[in-house]
Design a protein around this motif. Structure first.
Motif, short mmCIF file in Angstrom:
data_model
loop_
_atom_site.label_atom_id
_atom_site.label_comp_id
_atom_site.label_asym_id
_atom_site.label_seq_id
_atom_site.Cartn_x
_atom_site.Cartn_y
_atom_site.Cartn_z
N ALA A 182 45.93 56.20 -41.09
CA ALA A 182 44.58 56.59 -41.56
C ALA A 182 44.49 57.90 -41.49
N LEU A 183 44.72 58.62 -40.32
CA LEU A 183 44.56 60.09 -39.99
C LEU A 183 45.43 61.04 -41.20
N PHE A 184 46.71 60.23 -40.98
CA PHE A 184 47.86 61.15 -41.84
C PHE A 184 47.52 60.90 -43.35
N GLY A 185 46.95 59.77 -43.67
CA GLY A 185 46.79 59.64 -45.20
C GLY A 185 45.73 60.13 -45.57
N ALA A 237 46.74 64.09 -45.56
CA ALA A 237 47.80 64.36 -46.63
C ALA A 237 47.39 64.33 -48.09
N GLY A 238 46.40 63.34 -48.25
CA GLY A 238 46.01 63.23 -49.50
C GLY A 238 44.85 64.39 -49.80
N LEU A 239 44.34 64.86 -48.86
CA LEU A 239 43.39 66.10 -49.18
C LEU A 239 44.32 67.34 -49.57
N SER A 240 45.16 67.25 -48.92
CA SER A 240 46.00 68.26 -48.89
C SER A 240 46.80 68.56 -50.41
N ILE A 259 44.40 69.74 -52.73
CA ILE A 259 44.36 71.18 -52.67
C ILE A 259 45.51 71.75 -53.16
N GLY A 260 46.43 71.27 -52.68
CA GLY A 260 47.96 71.95 -52.94
C GLY A 260 48.04 71.97 -54.81
N TYR A 261 47.59 70.91 -55.42
CA TYR A 261 47.83 70.59 -56.78
C TYR A 261 46.98 71.66 -57.41
N ASN A 262 45.76 71.64 -57.04
CA ASN A 262 44.72 72.83 -57.58
C ASN A 262 45.11 74.18 -57.17
N LEU A 263 45.78 74.41 -56.09
CA LEU A 263 46.31 75.76 -55.79
C LEU A 263 47.41 76.02 -56.85
N TYR A 264 48.29 75.17 -57.14
CA TYR A 264 49.40 75.36 -58.07
C TYR A 264 48.93 75.76 -59.47
N THR A 289 43.37 71.20 -38.23
CA THR A 289 42.45 70.28 -37.94
C THR A 289 43.20 68.74 -37.79
N TYR A 290 43.97 68.59 -38.67
CA TYR A 290 44.68 67.59 -38.19
C TYR A 290 45.62 67.43 -36.97
N SER A 291 46.07 68.71 -36.60
CA SER A 291 46.87 68.82 -35.11
C SER A 291 45.68 68.56 -34.43
N TYR A 292 44.42 69.30 -34.49
CA TYR A 292 43.43 68.81 -33.41
C TYR A 292 42.94 67.42 -33.28
N SER A 293 43.14 66.83 -34.63
CA SER A 293 42.86 65.43 -34.43
C SER A 293 43.86 64.54 -33.67
N LEU A 294 45.06 64.72 -33.66
CA LEU A 294 45.94 64.23 -32.75
C LEU A 294 45.67 64.33 -31.15
N VAL A 295 45.35 65.60 -30.97
CA VAL A 295 45.14 65.79 -29.71
C VAL A 295 43.78 65.23 -28.93
#
Length: 205
Positions: A75-78, A81-84, A87-92, A119-125
């Protein structure tokens, strides 16, 4: 004294290699796409609970933790990753267009990508330290991002060094990189986690 120091260095290297190999095995066992999220949570939680006690970091514990974290990890990774990807496509698309306005947009999108990664890294912690719902976990991770500038600088500096060394020695991807990044996240967030724990303890009195 030198012997004890060498022993500590060896133990730390062993724990890092062990966690990294567990991460790779668990990711592959989850067919990568649905394995990487739980694998990240697993090695994070194992190190949070046992740190350098290599005897307690076993495959049995790793597998049990992986199964417990499978739903939350995906759930977290999804979400991130989905948001990234969005955003990455819009950056492209944005970098294809010239102009000062789109240059500002490019920098803004890069910052958002960076924010999502941290924030993903902090979510894991935070998941490994606190029992809370997914929405509250993500909110707290975003608060953590803005909580302490120096903590953020230490995190960026630490991960930057790991990525630079990995670039020079790609073999570290197999034996150290992912575990080192998680360990850096855990140590840089320790003070903030202690503040949250003290706050919760005070509210509970």
């Amino acid at each position: 004294m030198i012997g004890e120091m060498l022993e500590n260095v060896f133990i730390r290297c062993y724990v890092i290699i062990k966690l990294n190999l567990y991460f790779i095995l668990l990711t592959v066992m989850g067919l990568i796409v649905v394995g990487i999220g739980p694998a990240f949570l697993t090695i994070n939680q194992l190190f949070t609970e046992h740190e350098w006690d290599y005897k307690k970091i076993t495959w049995k514990n790793a597998w049990l933790t992986y199964k417990q974290n499978w739903k939350r990890g995906n759930a977290l990774f999804g979400i991130y990753a989905g948001l990234s990807l969005f955003i990455g496509y819009n950056l492209y698309l944005s970098v294809q267009v010239q102009g000062i306005l789109f240059l500002v947009i490019d920098f803004l999108l890069v910052f958002v990508l960076f924010c999502l990664f941290v924030t993903y890294s902090y979510s894991l912690v935070l998941h490994s330290r606190f029992d809370m719902g997914l929405a509250n976990l993500i909110k707290l991770a975003f608060i953590t991002f803005y909580s302490n500038f120096f903590m953020l600088v230490k995190l960026i500096f630490g991960i930057g060094i790991v990525l630079f060394i990995t670039y020079k020695f790609p073999g570290l991807i197999m034996f150290a990189t992912m575990a080192l990044i998680q360990i850096i996240c855990i140590f840089t967030a320790k003070q903030w986690v202690s503040i949250i724990e003290d706050k919760l303890a005070a509210d509970g009195e």
